[in-house]
Scaffold this active site. Structure first.
Site, PDB file in Angstrom:
ATOM      1  N   GLU A  55       0.827  -1.211   0.000  1.00 36.10           N
ATOM      2  CA  GLU A  55       0.000   0.000   0.000  1.00 36.10           C
ATOM      3  C   GLU A  55       0.862   1.262   0.000  1.00 36.10           C
ATOM      4  OE1 GLU A  55      -0.181  -2.641   1.931  1.00 36.10           O
ATOM      5  OE2 GLU A  55      -2.189  -2.955   2.778  1.00 36.10           O
ATOM      6  N   CYS A  90      -2.165  -2.775   7.166  1.00 38.75           N
ATOM      7  CA  CYS A  90      -1.604  -2.689   8.524  1.00 38.75           C
ATOM      8  C   CYS A  90      -1.830  -1.285   9.081  1.00 38.75           C
ATOM      9  CB  CYS A  90      -0.117  -3.043   8.512  1.00 38.75           C
ATOM     10  SG  CYS A  90       0.956  -1.706   7.951  1.00 38.75           S
ATOM     11  N   CYS A  93       0.134   1.608   7.359  1.00 36.19           N
ATOM     12  CA  CYS A  93      -0.432   1.992   6.064  1.00 36.19           C
ATOM     13  C   CYS A  93      -1.726   2.787   6.246  1.00 36.19           C
ATOM     14  CB  CYS A  93      -0.666   0.764   5.195  1.00 36.19           C
ATOM     15  SG  CYS A  93       0.883   0.038   4.592  1.00 36.19           S
TER      16      CYS A  93
END
Ligand code: THU
Length: 146
Positions: A55, A90, A93
């Site tokens: 990401e 996560c 991100c």
């Protein structure tokens, strides 16, 4: 660009993952407001700490090109590149998304069959954001707890 199309681009990006340590491959496809799509894969490192998620690779590539308005991101992942369940971004991100995206920014997870959509506010409620650093957020100067 349908959600499925974006997920398919994320699946293709996942094939580029450099993940020799976890063997967990991740791909992301980020749709910008101007219609451009930036993709990313996770890139691991022998020192572990320098590893970057798919990401963030997508976001930072887009920002590098001057993009600032984002609509949605599709994320896929799986051990050895086999997608068997949903992979969600996560915490780091999510915080990077917070920097550039509004509450209604869409996060699409794809398990190989179904696209599941969530918003950034759902994934990161009560977050610290750029607006927290703006002067209007300050309380009285003489009593910071007032
Ligand atoms: N990973 C991502 O790329 N994105 C996520 O949202 C979750 C985790 C990567 C980091 C690492 O290379 C591997 O997946 C295992 O954690």
């Amino acid at each position: 660009m349908t959600d499925r199309d974006l997920a398919a681009l994320a699946c293709h990006a996942m094939t580029k993952a450099y993940a020799p340590y976890s063997r967990f491959q991740v791909g992301a496809a980020l749709l910008c407001a101007d219609g451009t799509v930036y993709t990313g894969c996770n890139i691991e490192n022998a020192a572990y700490g320098p590893t970057v998620c798919a990401e963030r690779v997508a976001f930072f590539s887009a920002v590098r090109d001057g993009e600032r308005e984002f609509v949605k991101i599709a994320v896929v992942g799986g051990l050895e590149g086999k997608i068997v369940s949903f992979t969600h971004p996560c915490g780091v991100c999510r915080q990077v998304m917070r920097e550039f995206c509004r509450d209604d920014f869409e996060i699409l997870a794809f398990d190989g069959k179904t696209v599941r959509s969530s918003t950034l506010i759902e994934m990161l409620p009560d977050s610290f954001s750029p607006s927290d650093l703006s002067p209007s957020q300050s309380t009285k100067e003489d009593d910071p707890c007032a």
